[in-house]
Design a protein around this motif. Sequence first.
Motif, mmCIF file in Angstrom:
data_model
loop_
_atom_site.group_PDB
_atom_site.id
_atom_site.type_symbol
_atom_site.label_atom_id
_atom_site.label_comp_id
_atom_site.label_asym_id
_atom_site.label_seq_id
_atom_site.Cartn_x
_atom_site.Cartn_y
_atom_site.Cartn_z
ATOM 1 N N ASP A 73 53.476 63.908 -14.472
ATOM 2 C CA ASP A 73 54.489 62.922 -14.831
ATOM 3 C C ASP A 73 55.819 63.298 -14.184
ATOM 4 O OD1 ASP A 73 56.185 61.074 -15.943
ATOM 5 O OD2 ASP A 73 56.092 61.887 -17.976
ATOM 6 N N SER A 74 56.216 62.591 -13.132
ATOM 7 C CA SER A 74 57.461 62.912 -12.430
ATOM 8 C C SER A 74 58.680 62.794 -13.332
ATOM 9 C CB SER A 74 57.641 61.985 -11.216
ATOM 10 O OG SER A 74 56.621 62.201 -10.269
ATOM 11 N N GLN A 75 58.605 61.918 -14.342
ATOM 12 C CA GLN A 75 59.738 61.747 -15.245
ATOM 13 C C GLN A 75 60.026 63.022 -16.043
ATOM 14 O OE1 GLN A 75 61.693 59.130 -15.206
ATOM 15 N NE2 GLN A 75 60.431 58.042 -13.712
ATOM 16 N N ALA A 76 59.007 63.877 -16.192
ATOM 17 C CA ALA A 76 59.193 65.129 -16.926
ATOM 18 C C ALA A 76 59.860 66.201 -16.070
ATOM 19 C CB ALA A 76 57.853 65.646 -17.439
ATOM 20 N N TYR A 77 59.937 65.950 -14.758
ATOM 21 C CA TYR A 77 60.530 66.919 -13.832
ATOM 22 C C TYR A 77 61.515 66.192 -12.903
ATOM 23 C CZ TYR A 77 56.464 69.640 -15.320
ATOM 24 O OH TYR A 77 55.501 70.290 -16.063
ATOM 25 N N PRO A 78 62.575 65.601 -13.453
ATOM 26 C CA PRO A 78 63.461 64.775 -12.625
ATOM 27 C C PRO A 78 64.157 65.555 -11.510
ATOM 28 C CG PRO A 78 64.417 65.143 -14.794
ATOM 29 C CD PRO A 78 63.006 65.618 -14.862
ATOM 30 N N ARG A 79 64.557 66.801 -11.772
ATOM 31 C CA ARG A 79 65.222 67.580 -10.722
ATOM 32 C C ARG A 79 64.271 67.837 -9.557
ATOM 33 N NH1 ARG A 79 66.811 73.007 -12.938
ATOM 34 N NH2 ARG A 79 64.546 73.160 -13.002
ATOM 35 N N ALA A 80 63.048 68.256 -9.874
ATOM 36 C CA ALA A 80 62.068 68.520 -8.823
ATOM 37 C C ALA A 80 61.789 67.263 -8.013
ATOM 38 C CB ALA A 80 60.775 69.062 -9.437
ATOM 39 N N ALA A 81 61.681 66.120 -8.716
ATOM 40 C CA ALA A 81 61.422 64.862 -8.015
ATOM 41 C C ALA A 81 62.587 64.496 -7.099
ATOM 42 C CB ALA A 81 61.175 63.750 -9.025
ATOM 43 N N ARG A 141 67.460 56.479 -2.072
ATOM 44 C CA ARG A 141 67.834 55.731 -3.279
ATOM 45 C C ARG A 141 67.013 56.207 -4.486
ATOM 46 N NH1 ARG A 141 71.173 51.586 -2.105
ATOM 47 N NH2 ARG A 141 71.144 50.724 0.025
ATOM 48 N N ARG A 142 65.751 56.484 -4.271
ATOM 49 C CA ARG A 142 64.912 56.981 -5.368
ATOM 50 C C ARG A 142 65.388 58.371 -5.815
ATOM 51 N NH1 ARG A 142 59.158 57.307 -3.418
ATOM 52 N NH2 ARG A 142 58.755 57.779 -5.614
ATOM 53 N N ALA A 143 65.798 59.196 -4.860
ATOM 54 C CA ALA A 143 66.298 60.532 -5.205
ATOM 55 C C ALA A 143 67.537 60.434 -6.083
ATOM 56 C CB ALA A 143 66.607 61.317 -3.935
ATOM 57 N N VAL A 144 68.436 59.515 -5.746
ATOM 58 C CA VAL A 144 69.662 59.330 -6.525
ATOM 59 C C VAL A 144 69.323 58.900 -7.946
ATOM 60 C CG1 VAL A 144 71.747 57.932 -6.756
ATOM 61 C CG2 VAL A 144 71.104 58.836 -4.522
ATOM 62 N N ASP A 145 68.337 58.015 -8.086
ATOM 63 C CA ASP A 145 67.936 57.557 -9.421
ATOM 64 C C ASP A 145 67.427 58.712 -10.280
ATOM 65 O OD1 ASP A 145 68.622 54.971 -8.767
ATOM 66 O OD2 ASP A 145 66.571 54.359 -8.242
ATOM 67 N N TYR A 146 66.644 59.593 -9.687
ATOM 68 C CA TYR A 146 66.089 60.719 -10.452
ATOM 69 C C TYR A 146 67.169 61.709 -10.872
ATOM 70 C CZ TYR A 146 61.037 59.916 -10.178
ATOM 71 O OH TYR A 146 59.777 59.419 -10.358
ATOM 72 N N MET A 147 68.219 61.867 -10.078
ATOM 73 C CA MET A 147 69.231 62.868 -10.384
ATOM 74 C C MET A 147 70.162 62.442 -11.506
ATOM 75 S SD MET A 147 69.126 65.813 -9.074
ATOM 76 C CE MET A 147 70.751 66.328 -9.589
ATOM 77 N N GLY A 148 70.144 61.177 -11.897
ATOM 78 C CA GLY A 148 71.030 60.711 -12.950
ATOM 79 C C GLY A 148 70.816 61.472 -14.252
ATOM 80 N N GLY A 149 71.880 62.129 -14.752
ATOM 81 C CA GLY A 149 71.811 62.846 -16.014
ATOM 82 C C GLY A 149 71.269 64.253 -15.936
ATOM 83 N N VAL A 150 70.907 64.721 -14.733
ATOM 84 C CA VAL A 150 70.386 66.077 -14.571
ATOM 85 C C VAL A 150 71.467 66.949 -13.962
ATOM 86 C CG1 VAL A 150 68.644 67.521 -13.452
ATOM 87 C CG2 VAL A 150 68.029 65.245 -14.286
ATOM 88 N N SER A 151 71.733 68.089 -14.592
ATOM 89 C CA SER A 151 72.766 69.010 -14.113
ATOM 90 C C SER A 151 72.136 70.067 -13.228
ATOM 91 C CB SER A 151 73.465 69.681 -15.306
ATOM 92 O OG SER A 151 74.387 70.644 -14.865
ATOM 93 N N SER A 152 72.324 69.950 -11.905
ATOM 94 C CA SER A 152 71.745 70.899 -10.959
ATOM 95 C C SER A 152 72.559 70.898 -9.685
ATOM 96 C CB SER A 152 70.289 70.523 -10.642
ATOM 97 O OG SER A 152 69.812 71.257 -9.534
ATOM 98 N N ALA A 153 73.178 72.042 -9.379
ATOM 99 C CA ALA A 153 73.954 72.139 -8.145
ATOM 100 C C ALA A 153 73.050 71.995 -6.927
ATOM 101 C CB ALA A 153 74.705 73.472 -8.094
ATOM 102 N N ARG A 154 71.814 72.512 -7.030
ATOM 103 C CA ARG A 154 70.888 72.371 -5.898
ATOM 104 C C ARG A 154 70.594 70.911 -5.619
ATOM 105 N NH1 ARG A 154 65.528 74.354 -5.932
ATOM 106 N NH2 ARG A 154 65.529 73.786 -8.120
#
Length: 415
Positions: A340-348, A373-386
Amino acid sequence: MARDRKRVTRWTRGGVTPDLHAQKAMAVLHGIPEYEITARPWPEWLRPACMRDRELLDAEWTPATTIDLLDHVATTGGPMDRRGFLVVTGITPVLAGVATAEPAVANPHGRRIGATTPELFEASLAILRQQDDQLGSGQVHASARAQLHLIITTVKTTAHTEEIGRRLYSAAAEAARVCGWTAHDSGHHALAEEYYLVALRAAASSDDQAVTANTLAFWAITRYSGGDPRGAVDLVTDALGRTRSIGSPRMEAMLYARLARAHARAGEHRASDRALAAAFDAYDRARDRTPDEEPDCVYWVTLGELHSWAASNATDLGRPNVALAHYEAIPAAHRGEGYDSQAYPRAAALRLARTAEAHVAVGDLDGAVHTARRAVDYMGGVSSARGTSSLTDLRARLTAHNTVPVVQDFLAQTA
């Protein structure tokens, strides 16, 4: 220098770099090898002169010293403000320390505890790992430090057997490892390395080979990310030497994948390819095993992750078409494993950002923007400098094509 305090003030406060003769004199004064001056820029090469760093490197590998160092780093290591260069200049002495570390011992003083206490810590650490997947490192680091403090206090203040003591040191090692990883993911590599050093000390005293190997594997990421792929190779090679006693094909696959990444960062095509093939072979042996037969810390290692690492290797080695082939294999791998990619948003998000870079490299700008664009959507709300850095790097690559309308739109919308 002693008579010219204005000059020293300019060095410490005015942003002025001392000339080479002055730097050599300082190196002699502090007992720092001269090669450090060229290996690290001013003032980073002075770090080994700091008592904090010397303590971490030179202190005895005993349980009592380890718990004091854990307490020291956990207390003074936050907030995450240390962005300096890596602390360790040579991996070999650290690995030698692991080999000679003294095991944890029983403590007869304090309120007696049993197996339930380390079990609770192990369960809490499993939750922390998954919170990091969901929420990102910036929000989890403080929780990991709090958990580490609690474990340290328990070690110091409770009576327990040698077996319980080893499990507590194992839990302390994993908590420090999580602190190190969340510091690394937030862009604080020097702080991450401090945590990895004390995590490795605690893991050695616990005699837990899985925790030791996992700590070495995560530390390797910081080494090759910080420009030391050879040091990363040494760390992972040591970890791989522990796999026979661990008996985990999934961990073996992860370690070989780390080795492949380190060789790729060093530009070593053949060595990277060999390690990657070994990673896929090891993962094939893990397919029929249940989660209970594997260490909990490798729950996240999947076939899709192996393809993602393989793609990153190909990108580093200048093979964008090979990278895209691996990225294209990931969705089928995920479906086959119920991932489930939604469970790993940073990795996705990281994977998609790197996929977009590969599309840019082969001239497919439409594919690059769609994936970005998909990458930007996944990063929403995830705190990760990488994650943020990956998207910034991707935007920089796309800027070179800012006359193309689809690229113009994306850059304007993500400014």
